[in-house]
Scaffold this motif. Structure first.
Motif, short mmCIF file in Angstrom:
data_model
loop_
_atom_site.label_atom_id
_atom_site.label_comp_id
_atom_site.label_asym_id
_atom_site.label_seq_id
_atom_site.Cartn_x
_atom_site.Cartn_y
_atom_site.Cartn_z
N ASP A 286 31.16 26.75 31.38
CA ASP A 286 32.46 27.47 31.59
C ASP A 286 33.16 26.67 32.49
O ASP A 286 33.17 27.02 33.52
CB ASP A 286 32.31 28.84 31.85
N THR B 15 41.32 35.42 36.88
CA THR B 15 41.00 37.07 36.87
C THR B 15 39.41 37.14 36.64
O THR B 15 38.91 38.10 37.38
CB THR B 15 41.76 37.55 35.78
N LYS B 16 38.76 36.35 36.12
CA LYS B 16 37.28 36.55 35.79
C LYS B 16 36.62 36.09 36.92
O LYS B 16 35.49 36.52 37.50
CB LYS B 16 36.92 35.61 34.51
N VAL C 87 36.38 28.73 34.24
CA VAL C 87 36.13 29.40 35.49
C VAL C 87 35.74 28.60 36.71
O VAL C 87 36.05 28.79 37.96
CB VAL C 87 34.82 30.51 35.17
N GLU D 277 43.34 28.30 28.39
CA GLU D 277 42.60 29.56 27.73
C GLU D 277 42.81 29.38 26.08
O GLU D 277 43.70 29.74 25.60
CB GLU D 277 43.23 30.99 27.85
N GLU E 222 36.74 38.82 39.44
CA GLU E 222 35.88 39.89 39.10
C GLU E 222 34.55 39.54 39.21
O GLU E 222 33.63 40.42 39.83
CB GLU E 222 36.10 39.96 37.58
N TYR F 227 47.72 28.71 28.01
CA TYR F 227 47.54 28.59 29.09
C TYR F 227 47.72 29.99 29.60
O TYR F 227 48.50 30.86 29.37
CB TYR F 227 48.28 27.78 29.82
N GLY F 228 46.93 30.37 30.79
CA GLY F 228 47.08 31.67 31.57
C GLY F 228 46.29 31.63 32.92
O GLY F 228 45.81 30.87 33.28
N LEU F 229 46.16 33.17 33.23
CA LEU F 229 45.36 33.37 34.48
C LEU F 229 44.09 33.82 34.14
O LEU F 229 43.22 34.53 35.20
CB LEU F 229 46.30 34.20 35.55
N GLY F 230 43.73 33.88 32.94
CA GLY F 230 42.51 34.63 32.58
C GLY F 230 40.98 34.26 33.34
O GLY F 230 40.36 34.91 33.90
N ASN F 231 41.18 32.78 33.52
CA ASN F 231 39.99 32.28 34.11
C ASN F 231 40.07 32.60 35.79
O ASN F 231 38.87 33.12 36.42
CB ASN F 231 40.01 30.73 34.55
#
Length: 273
Positions: free
Chosen positions: A242, A46-47, A245, A36, A50, A40-44
Motif C-alpha cells: 500500500d 483519512t485511512k 497510505v 486514488e 484512522e 486524486y483525493g484525501l482517502g490515503n
C-alpha cells in the motif's frame, strides 16, 4: 559566457544528484499520497489517520522527549568541557562522549536490544550487584528503549556543536563572572547557554529530523503498538504493498519536521532583525 558555461558544467553533477535522489522521489511521494485509483483525493490521509493516529502522536512525543533530553545532556557535557577544573576528567570525557556518533542506528538498535532486555546485560549487572532481585528485572524494550537509543546516539553530535561554540566564547567574560563569585552552574545558564543558543537549536533541529526518519531502532526495540511512523510505513509497503497510505504517512512526517524547521527559521529571523 565561457565562464558561466564552465560554472554550469561544474555544478551540473551536484544538481543531477539532488534532482534524481531528492526532488524526483519527493514529487513521486506527494503525487502517490493523493492518488486514488484513477483520480486524486484525501482517502490515503483519512485511512492513515484512522489506522495510525496514535502512532503519529507517539512518534512526536518520543522524538520531542528525546530532543529535550539531548539538549540538556549536550549543555551539561559541553559546560563541563568548558568550565571543568579537573583536566583528567575533562580529557577523558572529551575522548569518550564522541564514540556513539560513529555507530550506525542499526547497530545501536541491536546493541540496546541485547542490553535492555529482561535478561539482558543491564539487569544482569543490577542483579549481580544486589540492587534488584531477578523477579524485579524488567524489560526496557518499549518506548523507554527508543528514547535511550536516540539520546545515546544523537547527544554526541549536538554536544560537538555546543562544546565548540562554548569554547569560542570570550574567556574574559567567564573569568569576570568567576571573579564576581558566580558559580559554574550560573555561568553555564546565564552566560554560555544564551550565547550558544542558535548553535544548540541547529543541532536539535537536525537531530529531530534524523530521529523522525529512523526505522531500525523502533523495529528492533519496540515491537509493539504504538510504534513510530517509519515502522508503519515499512509495514504498509511490505505487508500490503500500500504505497498510497505509506506516502501519506511520509508526508505527515514531513509536515511535522517542517513545523520544527519553521520554528527554527522564525527564531533565527527574529535574532537577525
Amino acid at each position: 559566457m565561457p565562464k558561466l558555461l564552465i560554472g554550469l558544467i561544474l555544478v551540473l553533477p551536484a544538481l543531477a544528484v539532488i534532482l534524481l535522489l531528492f526532488i524526483v522521489p519527493l514529487a513521486a511521494s506527494v503525487l502517490g499520497a493523493f492518488e486514488e485509483g484513477s483520480g486524486y483525493g484525501l482517502g490515503n490521509f483519512t485511512k492513515a489517520f484512522e489506522l495510525y493516529s496514535s502512532d503519529v502522536v507517539f512518534t512526536v512525543l518520543i522524538v520531542s522527549l528525546s530532543t529535550v533530553l539531548i539538549g540538556l545532556l549536550s549543555i551539561a557535557i559541553g559546560g563541563y568541557l568548558t568550565l571543568g577544573e579537573n583536566p583528567r576528567a575533562v580529557a577523558m570525557l572529551r575522548w569518550l562522549y564522541r564514540w556513539p556518533m560513529f555507530i550506525p542506528f542499526i547497530v545501536v538498535g541491536q546493541v540496546l536490544r541485547t542490553f535492555l532486555a529482561k535478561n539482558g546485560l543491564m539487569n544482569n549487572i543490577l542483579v549481580g550487584a544486589g540492587i534488584i532481585t531477578p523477579l524485579q528485572a524488567a524489560s526496557f524494550l518499549d518506548w523507554r528503549g527508543i528514547v535511550i537509543a536516540f539520546v545515546w546516539k544523537q547527544t554526541p553530535f549536538v554536544t560537538l556543536l555546543v562544546a565548540g561554540a562554548m569554547a569560542s566564547v570570550d574567556r574574559g567574560t567567564i573569568d569576570a563572572a568567576r571573579n564576581l563569585g558566580a558559580s559554574r552552574l550560573r555561568i553555564l545558564f546565564e552566560i554560555l547557554v544564551p550565547q550558544v543558543a542558535t548553535t544548540l537549536m541547529v543541532g536539535l533541529v537536525l537531530s529531530f529530523v534524523t530521529m523522525m526518519s529512523v526505522l531500525s531502532v523502533p523495529l528492533m526495540i519496540n515491537a509493539q503498538s504504538p510504534t513510530m511512523i517509519t515502522a508503519d510505513i515499512a509495514f504498509r509497503i511490505n505487508a500490503y504493498g500500500d504505497y498510497g497510505v505509506a506516502n501519506a504517512l511520509g508526508l505527515i512526517s514531513l509536515a511535522v519536521t517542517a513545523c520544527v524547521a519553521w520554528f527554527y527559521l522564525r527564531h533565527a529571523m527574529k535574532e537577525r532583525t
